[in-house]
Scaffold this active site. Structure first.
Site, PDB file in Angstrom:
ATOM      1  N   TRP A 230      29.755  37.375  36.997  1.00  0.00           N
ATOM      2  CA  TRP A 230      30.179  38.775  37.011  1.00  0.00           C
ATOM      3  C   TRP A 230      31.524  38.959  36.313  1.00  0.00           C
ATOM      4  O   TRP A 230      32.446  38.167  36.480  1.00  0.00           O
ATOM      5  CB  TRP A 230      30.301  39.259  38.456  1.00  0.00           C
TER       6      TRP A 230
ATOM      7  N   TRP B 214      29.551  41.211  42.206  1.00  0.00           N
ATOM      8  CA  TRP B 214      30.982  41.347  42.485  1.00  0.00           C
ATOM      9  C   TRP B 214      31.392  40.527  43.700  1.00  0.00           C
ATOM     10  O   TRP B 214      30.667  40.434  44.693  1.00  0.00           O
ATOM     11  CB  TRP B 214      31.325  42.824  42.711  1.00  0.00           C
TER      12      TRP B 214
ATOM     13  N   GLU C 126      42.256  55.341  39.591  1.00  0.00           N
ATOM     14  CA  GLU C 126      42.508  53.916  39.425  1.00  0.00           C
ATOM     15  C   GLU C 126      42.594  53.600  37.934  1.00  0.00           C
ATOM     16  O   GLU C 126      42.274  54.436  37.086  1.00  0.00           O
ATOM     17  CB  GLU C 126      41.439  53.075  40.122  1.00  0.00           C
TER      18      GLU C 126
ATOM     19  N   ASN D  69      34.288  42.492  35.396  1.00  0.00           N
ATOM     20  CA  ASN D  69      34.519  43.932  35.302  1.00  0.00           C
ATOM     21  C   ASN D  69      35.797  44.233  34.516  1.00  0.00           C
ATOM     22  O   ASN D  69      35.883  43.860  33.341  1.00  0.00           O
ATOM     23  CB  ASN D  69      34.421  44.660  36.638  1.00  0.00           C
ATOM     24  N   ASP D  70      36.812  44.877  35.095  1.00  0.00           N
ATOM     25  CA  ASP D  70      37.904  45.481  34.335  1.00  0.00           C
ATOM     26  C   ASP D  70      38.600  44.523  33.369  1.00  0.00           C
ATOM     27  O   ASP D  70      38.909  43.375  33.731  1.00  0.00           O
ATOM     28  CB  ASP D  70      38.987  45.996  35.282  1.00  0.00           C
TER      29      ASP D  70
END
Length: 618
Positions: free
Chosen positions: A101, A128, A282, A103-104
């Site tokens: 995984w 996640w 965010e 993400n950002d």
């Protein structure tokens, strides 16, 4: 090279009225904070260049992906995916880890000849959890080398995860990173980290400040809604400022802090900005853009000819919104140029499957560069079976749009053009109303496409009939006098699977015309549980401009740029049939009353070199 198109016998108007049902977006299924040595030798760099030059797109085989051996996962897949399908879905020139995984994007920077990208990463699974900072480096933003994990959740102040953060390069050459840690009591705090060895251009080892956290949630702020510190900028008083996102009574806010040393921070009495009803902010970003130059600006620049972009990732909507305005460095406040298009109310950074974007100033080339996370549309069980989830966009250069004066432009970094192989050109192709035209280009899964459209007839825009009460992107089978018209990407020859990228011209009830740029994913896949919807937003097409778009097609990713990057849409799609050699590219025009002409240049794209860094050769 000139090629002739061929007209398909099946009119494009055969699109269904009721696309397959889809489940909610994958991002809504994540936890609350899903987003929650020395230089290598000349010999190694030479061999790297040779590897890059000698690559060519290849058809993966069944053995290119590990078998799906776990019955508990295999039995819950959204479709009867094969290993060959999974292998095709993995991109060829977008950045993603070897497995698991992501993400950002975090803390992007340029240092001692290397571009650095950190990213939210789960080293244990394709879903996640256990969020660490992955780390990769590149010489050109396209070919990447994986490095060891930069930071892991091993202290009380980040035991629940090393979450999103930003890097700041100080004038004396030091580097500081501020990041959100989820503590052992689930409190979001801001922490400081810095390189262990500034003489190491790879920045492999990082040190967490022993007296972390350096910022804790202030009174009146939910301790689980206080995250994602920005890159710092210096104010006129010589002290540094950063922003942290949060919310109060449903309003998104950007809290502002000052510091002189990055170990002691003082909360400012006011806010940089707040917008009612936008919910939790965010991954806030704040940076200057020049209004009279295409050059990027260092984050601390203020003064004449400078506007400031404020961007927030809206946690409730999972979308990135921005607005352009004026920053007052004395009061530390920001005011939007257009209050009706404030953050969360108007412009989006990207209207597609895109979130948690972050920019940095590239002092090497004088550019402001934007990263963004492309999140998933398939199911968790699909991701577990694949063994990976999510990619990053191709980095984009951000500039101010001097023609409109009201938006930014986003454009792929020029380095991606180094992947271009052979090109095919089509000039003035007639696409009649209600038709689709097959383009003979060979393989259609790794492409860089530039296309211009013109509507036949000087008075065609005046012919639009019924006004539309709501101006928004509709499915591509929604026919009007003037369209929609555009491209059918990753389509099979019978058009049973296809992803239209198109312009839609709508007349409002007051008679004004609006051009929409859209991506219709409702027929992109026959896998019913893959999330599919219509994305898009308005795009300004000025009087002296043709309708233009550029598409980067990379297997299951399509990045689409309209009018030089005024409006951008990222698509994550999972065809079941329009893959490998079965994937085709069409022009289409679903108008009822006009023909369009199109001119295109289409490049086949090479694969990027994305591999582990050979540390043993150092």
């Amino acid at each position: 090279m000139q090629n002739s198109p061929s007209h398909t016998n099946a009119p494009y108007t055969l699109l269904p009225e009721d696309p397959s049902p889809a489940r909610p977006p994958a991002s809504s299924r994540r936890p609350v904070k899903v987003f929650a040595a020395t230089a290598a030798s000349v010999v190694f760099l030479t061999s790297l260049v040779m590897l890059i030059v000698n690559q060519s797109p290849e058809t993966p085989t069944e053995s290119d992906h590990p078998p799906r051996s776990d019955p508990s996962v295999r039995d819950r897949l959204s479709y009867n995916w094969t290993n060959a399908m999974f292998a095709w879905q993995r991109t060829a020139f977008h950045f993603q880890p070897e497995k698991n995984w992501m993400n950002d994007p975090d803390g992007p920077l340029y240092y001692m000849g290397w571009y650095h990208l950190f990213y939210q990463y789960n080293p244990d699974s394709a879903v996640w959890g256990n969020i660490t900072w992955g780390h990769a480096v590149s010489k050109d933003l396209i070919h990447w080398l994986y490095l060891p994990l930069a930071m892991v959740p091993d202290r009380w102040f980040d035991a629940g995860g090393v979450w999103t953060g930003s890097a700041t390069l100080l004038p004396d050459g030091r580097i500081v990173i501020l990041y959100t840690g989820d503590t052992d009591e689930s409190i979001q705090v801001q922490n400081l980290a810095y390189p262990a060895n500034l003489s190491d251009p790879l920045l492999i080892e990082w040190v967490k400040y022993p007296d972390n956290p350096v910022i804790v949630p202030p009174a009146g702020i939910n301790p689980e809604e206080f995250r994602d510190p920005t890159t710092a900028w210096m104010g006129p008083d010589g002290t540094w400022r950063i922003l942290v996102g949060s919310k109060v009574d449903g309003s998104g806010i950007a809290l502002i802090y000052q510091t002189s040393n990055f170990t002691a921070f003082e909360a400012q009495p006011g806010l940089l900005h707040a917008v009612n009803g936008t919910g939790m902010w965010e991954c806030v970003d704040f940076y200057p853009v020049s209004t009279n130059s295409s050059n990027g600006l260092e984050t601390s620049v203020v003064g004449p000819g400078v506007k400031h972009v404020l961007k927030a990732s809206l946690d409730d909507l999972k979308k990135d919104y921005y607005a352009i305005g004026t920053y007052d460095p004395v009061s530390d406040t920001w005011t939007p140029d257009d209050p009706e298009a404030d953050v969360g109310m108007g412009l989006q950074v990207d209207y597609g499957r895109y979130y948690a974007s972050k920019t940095f100033f590239d002092q090497n080339t004088g550019r402001r560069i934007l990263w963004g996370w492309i999140n998933e549309t398939d199911t968790d069980y699909d991701d577990l079976a694949k063994g990976w989830a999510s990619v990053q966009t191709i980095p984009r250069v951000v500039t101010f749009d001097n023609k409109t004066g009201s938006n930014i432009l986003e454009w792929p970094v020029e380095e991606v053009e180094s992947l271009r192989l052979n090109s095919t050109e089509f000039d003035d192709i007639l696409v009649e109303a209600g038709s689709a035209v097959l383009l003979d280009i060979g393989m259609a899964t790794q492409l860089d496409i530039s296309v211009e459209f013109e509507i036949e007839g000087s008075d065609a825009l005046e012919a639009l009939e019924e006004p539309e009460a709501i101006i928004e992107c509709a499915t591509a089978q929604n026919r009007t006098t003037l369209g929609p018209f555009g491209l059918l990407v990753l389509a099979d020859k019978s058009l049973s699977e296809l992803t239209p990228i198109y312009f839609h011209i709508a007349k409002s009830t007051n008679g004004s015309l609006t051009t929409l740029f859209c991506a219709d994913e409702t027929r992109s896949s026959k896998a019913l549980e893959v999330f599919k919807k219509v994305y898009g937003g308005p795009v300004a097409v000025l009087d002296d401009e043709k309708f233009t778009m550029r598409l980067l097609v990379d297997h299951s990713i399509i990045e689409s740029f309209a009018q030089g990057g005024r409006t951008v849409i990222t698509s994550r799609i999972y065809p079941t049939e329009a893959i490998y050699g079965a994937a085709k590219l069409f022009l289409f025009n679903n108008a009822t009353g006009v023909n369009v002409t199109a001119s295109l240049e289409i490049w086949q794209m090479n694969s990027a070199f994305i591999r582990p860094f050979p540390l043993e050769e150092m």
